[in-house]
Motif scaffolding. Structure first.
Motif, short mmCIF file in Angstrom:
data_model
loop_
_atom_site.label_atom_id
_atom_site.label_comp_id
_atom_site.label_asym_id
_atom_site.label_seq_id
_atom_site.Cartn_x
_atom_site.Cartn_y
_atom_site.Cartn_z
N LEU A 49 8.31 11.84 5.01
CA LEU A 49 8.81 10.50 5.34
C LEU A 49 8.50 10.17 6.80
O LEU A 49 8.06 9.05 7.12
N ARG A 50 8.77 11.13 7.68
CA ARG A 50 8.49 10.89 9.10
C ARG A 50 7.02 10.58 9.32
O ARG A 50 6.65 9.62 10.01
N ASP A 51 6.15 11.37 8.70
CA ASP A 51 4.71 11.16 8.88
C ASP A 51 4.27 9.82 8.29
O ASP A 51 3.42 9.13 8.85
N GLY A 52 4.85 9.47 7.15
CA GLY A 52 4.53 8.18 6.53
C GLY A 52 4.93 7.03 7.42
O GLY A 52 4.19 6.04 7.56
N ASN A 53 6.09 7.15 8.05
CA ASN A 53 6.53 6.09 8.96
C ASN A 53 5.61 5.99 10.18
O ASN A 53 5.31 4.88 10.65
N LEU A 54 5.16 7.13 10.67
CA LEU A 54 4.26 7.09 11.83
C LEU A 54 2.93 6.42 11.46
O LEU A 54 2.36 5.69 12.27
N ARG A 55 2.45 6.67 10.22
CA ARG A 55 1.23 5.97 9.78
C ARG A 55 1.49 4.47 9.74
O ARG A 55 0.68 3.66 10.21
N PHE A 56 2.64 4.09 9.16
CA PHE A 56 2.98 2.66 9.04
C PHE A 56 3.10 2.02 10.43
O PHE A 56 2.52 0.95 10.68
N ALA A 57 3.85 2.68 11.31
CA ALA A 57 4.07 2.12 12.64
C ALA A 57 2.77 2.02 13.42
O ALA A 57 2.59 1.11 14.25
N GLY A 58 1.83 2.95 13.15
CA GLY A 58 0.54 2.93 13.83
C GLY A 58 -0.48 2.04 13.14
O GLY A 58 -1.65 2.03 13.51
N ASP A 59 -0.02 1.31 12.12
CA ASP A 59 -0.89 0.39 11.37
C ASP A 59 -1.99 1.12 10.62
O ASP A 59 -3.11 0.60 10.47
N HIS A 60 -1.68 2.36 10.20
CA HIS A 60 -2.65 3.15 9.43
C HIS A 60 -2.07 3.57 8.09
O HIS A 60 -2.32 4.69 7.62
N ALA A 61 -1.28 2.71 7.48
CA ALA A 61 -0.63 3.06 6.22
C ALA A 61 -1.68 3.35 5.15
O ALA A 61 -2.69 2.65 5.03
N SER A 62 -1.43 4.39 4.35
CA SER A 62 -2.40 4.78 3.32
C SER A 62 -2.23 3.94 2.05
O SER A 62 -3.16 3.81 1.27
N ARG A 63 -1.05 3.40 1.87
CA ARG A 63 -0.72 2.60 0.67
C ARG A 63 -1.11 3.35 -0.61
O ARG A 63 -1.67 2.78 -1.55
N HIS A 64 -0.79 4.63 -0.63
CA HIS A 64 -1.10 5.45 -1.81
C HIS A 64 -0.04 5.24 -2.90
O HIS A 64 0.97 4.57 -2.69
N HIS A 65 -0.31 5.83 -4.06
CA HIS A 65 0.63 5.77 -5.19
C HIS A 65 0.94 4.33 -5.62
O HIS A 65 2.08 3.98 -5.89
N GLN A 66 -0.10 3.51 -5.63
CA GLN A 66 0.11 2.12 -6.08
C GLN A 66 -0.89 1.70 -7.17
O GLN A 66 -0.77 0.62 -7.73
N SER A 67 -1.86 2.56 -7.46
CA SER A 67 -2.92 2.17 -8.41
C SER A 67 -2.36 2.05 -9.82
O SER A 67 -1.28 2.57 -10.13
N LYS A 68 -3.11 1.38 -10.68
CA LYS A 68 -2.70 1.24 -12.08
C LYS A 68 -2.59 2.62 -12.74
O LYS A 68 -1.65 2.89 -13.49
N THR A 69 -3.55 3.48 -12.42
CA THR A 69 -3.53 4.84 -12.99
C THR A 69 -2.25 5.57 -12.61
O THR A 69 -1.61 6.22 -13.44
N TRP A 70 -1.89 5.46 -11.35
CA TRP A 70 -0.67 6.12 -10.88
C TRP A 70 0.56 5.54 -11.58
O TRP A 70 1.45 6.27 -12.02
N ARG A 71 0.59 4.22 -11.68
CA ARG A 71 1.76 3.58 -12.29
C ARG A 71 1.89 3.96 -13.76
O ARG A 71 3.00 4.11 -14.28
N GLU A 72 0.74 4.18 -14.42
CA GLU A 72 0.78 4.59 -15.83
C GLU A 72 1.41 5.97 -15.98
O GLU A 72 2.07 6.26 -16.98
N ARG A 73 1.24 6.83 -14.97
CA ARG A 73 1.83 8.17 -15.03
C ARG A 73 3.35 8.13 -14.91
O ARG A 73 4.03 9.11 -15.18
N LEU A 74 3.86 7.00 -14.46
CA LEU A 74 5.31 6.89 -14.22
C LEU A 74 6.06 6.21 -15.36
O LEU A 74 7.27 6.00 -15.26
N THR A 75 5.35 5.88 -16.43
CA THR A 75 6.01 5.05 -17.44
C THR A 75 7.12 5.78 -18.19
O THR A 75 8.04 5.15 -18.69
N THR A 76 7.04 7.10 -18.27
CA THR A 76 8.05 7.81 -19.07
C THR A 76 9.07 8.59 -18.27
O THR A 76 10.08 9.05 -18.82
#
Ligand SMILES: [Zn+2]
Length: 236
Positions: A49-76
């Motif tokens: 979480l800390r590292d993710g916030n530092l990426r966000f604050a530094g304007d280098h967010a990865s925006r991972h775990h948002q693809s359609k494939t990823w979302r399909e893995r979460l359906t169940t």
């Protein structure tokens, strides 16, 4: 003030009863879902979480775990790594400021990030049934709820008064300062109050003492976009 403290006292009693009830439910084999095993240690999750916030604050967010494939893995099912109790303020979306994606965070948001019965039950649910072993209480600078609780809110409608009275006990021993400094100190004190309440709920299980569960406070700075963890555990 006394009236507010009575409300809190009654609320805490009810929360403790509910926490014990839900903990008993979880250990009695009556779980609503299979409780997954979260292999990740809570301290490791906190570092993510800390590292993710530092990426966000530094304007280098990865925006991972948002693809359609990823979302399909979460359906169940869902296996969120962390539980966030945050303020409902539109400027403080936990998934964005921790650079997390779908299914990563179990987020409970309420103005002033206070703990009431529904909040406690939601957190209990995530702990017992999704495997999350990290709880972050996330306040933020310039919080309108804390600002209102520091002022005269008697003219507000009753539901808002009820919410603000949950914050008031946290604000009794703030250091002297100007209005901005008092709000800033109040935000920290209010986060710590919610952390204490959740730690009281969890105390019976012994999970915090064994290092299996971390409950930590944090404050998000709207100007720097950095999340500062309060009283972080050693190793963060
Ligand atoms: Zn707020």
């Amino acid at each position: 003030m006394q009236k507010g403290e009575t409300v809190i006292s009654n609320l805490l009693r009810r929360i403790l009863v509910l926490g014990i009830f839900l903990a008993a439910l979880g250990s009695g084999g009556q779980a609503m879902e299979e409780a997954p095993v979260n292999q990740q240690a809570p301290l490791e999750t906190l570092r993510k979480l800390r590292d993710g916030n530092l990426r966000f604050a530094g304007d280098h967010a990865s925006r991972h775990h948002q693809s359609k494939t990823w979302r399909e893995r979460l359906t169940t099912s869902q296996h969120p790594e962390a539980i966030i109790l945050g303020c409902a303020d539109s400027r403080v979306p936990p998934e964005l400021l921790f650079d997390a994606g779908f299914g990563d965070l179990f987020v409970v948001r309420v103005a002033g990030n206070t703990v009431d019965l529904n909040v406690a039950a939601s957190i209990d649910y995530a702990y017992l049934h999704t495997g999350s072993r990290l709880v972050v209480v996330l306040g933020h600078e310039n919080c309108g709820a804390v600002t209102a609780a520091l002022g005269d809110y008697q003219g507000e409608v009753l539901p808002i008064q009820f919410l603000l009275k949950q914050i008031v006990p946290a604000l009794t021993d703030l250091p002297a300062g100007d209005a901005m400094q008092r709000v800033s100190a109040g935000v920290v004190a209010n986060v710590r109050q919610s952390v204490r309440e959740l730690q009281q709920m969890a105390a019976k299980s012994g999970a915090v003492a064994r290092g299996e569960l971390i409950i930590v406070g944090a404050v998000y700075d709207l100007e720097t976009n950095v999340v500062k963890f309060l009283d972080p555990p050693p190793g963060l």
